[in-house]
Design a protein around this motif. Structure first.
Motif, mmCIF file in Angstrom:
data_model
loop_
_atom_site.group_PDB
_atom_site.id
_atom_site.type_symbol
_atom_site.label_atom_id
_atom_site.label_comp_id
_atom_site.label_asym_id
_atom_site.label_seq_id
_atom_site.Cartn_x
_atom_site.Cartn_y
_atom_site.Cartn_z
ATOM 1 N N VAL A 44 0.823 -1.206 0.000
ATOM 2 C CA VAL A 44 0.000 0.000 0.000
ATOM 3 C C VAL A 44 0.855 1.253 0.000
ATOM 4 C CG1 VAL A 44 -1.578 1.381 1.417
ATOM 5 C CG2 VAL A 44 -2.048 -1.046 1.021
ATOM 6 N N ASP A 45 1.883 1.296 0.843
ATOM 7 C CA ASP A 45 2.722 2.500 0.923
ATOM 8 C C ASP A 45 3.404 2.800 -0.405
ATOM 9 O OD1 ASP A 45 2.074 3.014 3.553
ATOM 10 O OD2 ASP A 45 3.769 1.884 4.364
ATOM 11 N N ALA A 46 3.848 1.750 -1.107
ATOM 12 C CA ALA A 46 4.500 1.959 -2.397
ATOM 13 C C ALA A 46 3.517 2.518 -3.419
ATOM 14 C CB ALA A 46 5.100 0.644 -2.895
ATOM 15 N N ILE A 47 2.292 2.036 -3.387
ATOM 16 C CA ILE A 47 1.282 2.527 -4.328
ATOM 17 C C ILE A 47 0.909 3.973 -4.016
ATOM 18 C CG2 ILE A 47 -1.163 2.282 -4.933
ATOM 19 C CD1 ILE A 47 -0.723 -0.726 -4.986
ATOM 20 N N VAL A 48 0.683 4.275 -2.743
ATOM 21 C CA VAL A 48 0.328 5.650 -2.373
ATOM 22 C C VAL A 48 1.466 6.609 -2.726
ATOM 23 C CG1 VAL A 48 -0.251 7.187 -0.453
ATOM 24 C CG2 VAL A 48 -1.274 4.907 -0.581
ATOM 25 N N GLU A 49 2.704 6.154 -2.565
ATOM 26 C CA GLU A 49 3.835 7.009 -2.936
ATOM 27 C C GLU A 49 3.861 7.264 -4.443
ATOM 28 O OE1 GLU A 49 7.214 9.389 -2.595
ATOM 29 O OE2 GLU A 49 5.689 8.736 -1.133
ATOM 30 N N ARG A 50 3.557 6.257 -5.240
ATOM 31 C CA ARG A 50 3.483 6.464 -6.698
ATOM 32 C C ARG A 50 2.404 7.477 -7.036
ATOM 33 N NH1 ARG A 50 4.196 0.829 -10.033
ATOM 34 N NH2 ARG A 50 3.458 2.235 -11.673
ATOM 35 N N LEU A 51 1.268 7.379 -6.364
ATOM 36 C CA LEU A 51 0.193 8.336 -6.615
ATOM 37 C C LEU A 51 0.586 9.733 -6.153
ATOM 38 C CD1 LEU A 51 -2.892 6.203 -5.467
ATOM 39 C CD2 LEU A 51 -2.019 6.510 -7.796
ATOM 40 N N ARG A 52 1.375 9.816 -5.096
ATOM 41 C CA ARG A 52 1.814 11.120 -4.598
ATOM 42 C C ARG A 52 2.796 11.774 -5.556
ATOM 43 N NH1 ARG A 52 5.668 13.795 -2.118
ATOM 44 N NH2 ARG A 52 7.107 12.034 -2.271
ATOM 45 N N HIS A 103 -6.271 10.523 0.761
ATOM 46 C CA HIS A 103 -6.735 11.804 1.302
ATOM 47 C C HIS A 103 -5.648 12.466 2.144
ATOM 48 C CE1 HIS A 103 -11.018 12.597 0.461
ATOM 49 N NE2 HIS A 103 -11.136 11.285 0.301
ATOM 50 N N ARG A 104 -4.940 11.688 2.944
ATOM 51 C CA ARG A 104 -3.968 12.255 3.879
ATOM 52 C C ARG A 104 -2.639 12.598 3.215
ATOM 53 N NH1 ARG A 104 -1.611 10.406 7.964
ATOM 54 N NH2 ARG A 104 -1.474 8.229 7.282
ATOM 55 N N ARG A 105 -2.223 11.820 2.240
ATOM 56 C CA ARG A 105 -0.834 11.885 1.791
ATOM 57 C C ARG A 105 -0.630 12.368 0.365
ATOM 58 N NH1 ARG A 105 1.080 5.901 3.239
ATOM 59 N NH2 ARG A 105 2.864 6.582 1.968
ATOM 60 N N VAL A 106 -1.691 12.515 -0.416
ATOM 61 C CA VAL A 106 -1.529 12.908 -1.817
ATOM 62 C C VAL A 106 -2.065 14.321 -2.013
ATOM 63 C CG1 VAL A 106 -2.053 12.351 -4.211
ATOM 64 C CG2 VAL A 106 -1.736 10.496 -2.551
ATOM 65 N N PRO A 107 -1.182 15.315 -2.168
ATOM 66 C CA PRO A 107 -1.647 16.680 -2.441
ATOM 67 C C PRO A 107 -2.375 16.717 -3.790
ATOM 68 C CG PRO A 107 0.670 16.642 -1.790
ATOM 69 C CD PRO A 107 0.283 15.231 -2.060
ATOM 70 N N ARG A 108 -3.374 17.581 -3.867
ATOM 71 C CA ARG A 108 -4.193 17.668 -5.092
ATOM 72 C C ARG A 108 -4.578 16.254 -5.538
ATOM 73 N NH1 ARG A 108 -3.457 18.137 -10.593
ATOM 74 N NH2 ARG A 108 -4.983 19.438 -11.678
ATOM 75 N N ARG A 109 -5.218 15.595 -4.627
ATOM 76 C CA ARG A 109 -5.503 14.170 -4.800
ATOM 77 C C ARG A 109 -6.347 13.906 -6.051
ATOM 78 N NH1 ARG A 109 -10.635 12.866 -3.896
ATOM 79 N NH2 ARG A 109 -11.970 14.283 -2.696
ATOM 80 N N PRO A 110 -6.238 12.703 -6.601
ATOM 81 C CA PRO A 110 -7.087 12.333 -7.740
ATOM 82 C C PRO A 110 -8.526 12.075 -7.306
ATOM 83 C CG PRO A 110 -5.717 10.486 -7.071
ATOM 84 C CD PRO A 110 -5.250 11.671 -6.272
ATOM 85 N N VAL A 111 -9.424 12.054 -8.262
ATOM 86 C CA VAL A 111 -10.807 11.655 -8.009
ATOM 87 C C VAL A 111 -10.805 10.179 -7.621
ATOM 88 C CG1 VAL A 111 -13.069 11.289 -9.071
ATOM 89 C CG2 VAL A 111 -11.747 13.358 -9.604
ATOM 90 N N LEU A 112 -11.521 9.853 -6.574
ATOM 91 C CA LEU A 112 -11.566 8.481 -6.067
ATOM 92 C C LEU A 112 -12.907 7.848 -6.418
ATOM 93 C CD1 LEU A 112 -9.963 9.186 -2.586
ATOM 94 C CD2 LEU A 112 -8.916 7.919 -4.477
ATOM 95 N N VAL A 113 -12.855 6.857 -7.289
ATOM 96 C CA VAL A 113 -14.042 6.110 -7.721
ATOM 97 C C VAL A 113 -13.951 4.718 -7.125
ATOM 98 C CG1 VAL A 113 -15.367 5.287 -9.704
ATOM 99 C CG2 VAL A 113 -14.078 7.437 -9.862
ATOM 100 N N VAL A 117 -6.918 2.603 1.807
ATOM 101 C CA VAL A 117 -6.309 3.289 0.664
ATOM 102 C C VAL A 117 -6.959 4.650 0.442
ATOM 103 C CG1 VAL A 117 -6.038 3.200 -1.845
ATOM 104 C CG2 VAL A 117 -5.524 1.178 -0.465
ATOM 105 N N ILE A 118 -8.279 4.709 0.519
ATOM 106 C CA ILE A 118 -8.967 5.992 0.344
ATOM 107 C C ILE A 118 -8.497 6.992 1.391
ATOM 108 C CG2 ILE A 118 -11.222 7.118 0.509
ATOM 109 C CD1 ILE A 118 -12.409 4.536 -0.733
#
Length: 504
Positions: free
Chosen positions: A100-108, A132-142, A127-128
């Motif tokens: 999870v951390d590796a994926i969230v970092e890629r999204l960040r 929200h907490r770690r990705v600035p200007r986060r993507p739309v979450l579907v 993950v949601i």
């Protein structure tokens, strides 16, 4: 009803190229990048196939999240069969699971326009929250649920309340979830999409171009429906008797996981372990893509698997067994009035049903023009571009701060969470959870749970919509005419009823 009939009902002549959600426009739309996140077998299939119906101007990527129940590579290859050109490579080379951390970092580091969170409930919530907490200007979450989601379940809403959009697959589901969310204090955020792998398809052909012989009655197994071992043994007995009565058929118990593989729902008594040693040779257990099994199917049988919708979309006769009754924990209430309900006598006699036209529009076979998930995702992406994408509140109201988040993470990821804080949370939280379980058990003794409400079983003989002759090439006609006496091997209908399991 044939696949052609379904095609006419479901779209009025619209394109069936697998990308029904594309948005018409005179100008070239802005290229959008969407990333799908998947974990278990059913979420992997649903997430990948939903992405494959996204508008043509979306660039697609799919990642597998490492969890204790992540699909194996073999399961992923089956799940990813039949995707469009943008994702077709996944069937041969499924992505390696990432933490999870590796994926969230890629999204960040490189935020896409949208993320499809196709994950089991606790992992989806984690993950949601992390995005929200770690990705600035986060993507739309579907987000959304694979397969049949009626009746509505609070867990599904609870885990996914912070997502921007929640995809469902019938008007009936959308109404039920809107009502449930409102009752629970969650603002409805539900969109409609045709179940992506339940679309009409053409006649199957082998690799050398020859037509595939249809010779199989396929039973779509489910890991937790029915739940009791005795009930599952009865199902195997009915299938064995069907194989004996119809030696011209391959009677296939189609399973979703081989030994050692995980599924979205835990399976206590796998069907392969229940097949008796003296079973007829034409009763067999097989895995692999459901689409490949349907290519050979003369009929599809299940308790309540979504595969029945795949079969109906192809015009394949089907049967949803109601011998254990009709109720919420069996996930078969949705089929009342569908024309597909039946029982073990129908199965053994080779008597199957076809979908009733009046049931279709409200239940998964609406016109493609009524789908709005892609359009609404586009609007949300435009809000993100403008900096006005709002954050939805979580449904979870529990307190505890960092330690509570660590506990929820440990609960979602199990041994895949190797954090020190997670270990601390486990030491503190495990006794608390054990105490809560004891309290719940005491409450059950003092105040027993209500017995699930069941409707009576029904059959094709009562409904009068059987197509057994068409499915079996006439082999069932005698049984249909006589009303079909139950074989001694079928047993009676007395069973113990237990609440179903919900993976959220």
């Amino acid at each position: 009803m044939t696949g052609g009939d379904l095609d006419a009902t479901g779209g009025g002549g619209e394109s069936r190229d697998g990308r029904e959600a594309r948005l018409p426009s005179d100008a070239l739309p802005r290229v959008r990048r969407a990333v799908g996140l998947v974990d278990t077998d059913s979420f992997a299939k649903w997430g990948a196939h939903l992405l494959a119906t996204a508008p043509a101007h979306w660039e697609l990527e799919l990642l597998t999240v490492a969890t204790p129940r992540s699909a194996s590579r073999a399961q992923l290859r089956s799940a990813f069969r039949g995707l469009d050109d943008r994702l077709a490579h996944l069937a041969a080379a499924p992505p390696e699971a990432l933490e999870v951390d590796a994926i969230v970092e890629r999204l960040r580091q490189d935020p896409p326009d949208a993320v499809l969170v196709s994950l089991i409930g606790p992992v989806a919530e984690l993950v949601i929250e992390e995005v929200h907490r770690r990705v600035p200007r986060r993507p739309v979450l579907v987000t959304g649920l694979p397969g049949i989601s009626y009746p509505a379940k609070w867990k599904g809403v609870f885990f996914r309340a912070r997502a921007d959009l929640f995809v469902l697959h019938s008007h009936r589901e959308v109404r039920a979830y809107e009502e449930l969310a409102t009752e629970g204090g969650v603002e409805p955020h539900f969109a409609l999409a045709t179940l992506p792998f339940a679309r009409p398809s053409g006649a199957a052909a082998s690799r050398d171009g020859a037509a595939i012989v249809r010779d199989s009655v396929v039973f779509a197994a489910q890991p937790s429906v029915p739940a009791e071992r005795a009930e599952r043994e009865r199902v195997v007995g009915w299938l064995a008797e069907t194989a004996r009565r119809h030696p011209e058929w391959r009677v296939v118990i189609k399973v979703r996981a081989a030994a050692g593989e995980h599924q979205t729902h835990r399976e206590q008594d796998p069907y392969p372990d229940l097949v008796p040693a003296d079973a007829p040779a034409n009763l067999m257990v097989e895995s692999g893509p459901m689409s490949a099994h349907l290519d050979r199917a003369v009929a599809l049988v299940t308790i309540s698997s979504t595969a029945v919708l795949e079969a109906a979309a192809r015009g394949i006769p089907a049967l949803t067994l109601t011998d254990f009754g009709i109720g919420r924990h069996l996930i078969n209430e949705v089929f009342v009035g569908s024309g597909l309900e039946g029982d073990a006598v129908d199965l053994v006699d080779g008597r199957f049903g076809t979908v009733r036209a009046e049931w279709m529009h409200d239940n998964h076979f609406h016109p493609y023009s009524e789908n709005d998930w892609a359009e609404r995702t586009e609007r949300l992406m435009a809000s993100r571009d403008a900096g006005v994408l709002r954050d939805r509140p979580a449904a979870r109201r529990s307190r505890g701060g960092v330690l509570r988040r660590a506990w929820e993470r440990k609960n979602a990821l199990g041994p895949d969470d190797r954090s020190v804080l997670g270990a601390v949370a486990l030491v503190i939280g495990a006794p608390v959870r054990a105490l809560k379980r004891v309290v719940r058990q005491v409450r059950r003794v003092v105040r027993p749970a209500e017995v699930p409400v069941l409707l009576a079983p029904t059959s094709q003989r009562v409904s009068g919509s059987a197509s057994g002759g068409a499915a079996s090439g006439g082999a069932a006609s005698g049984g249909a005419a006589s009303g079909g006496g139950r074989s001694d091997r079928l047993g009676d209908r007395e069973e113990q009823l237990v609440p179903g399991r919900d993976a959220g």
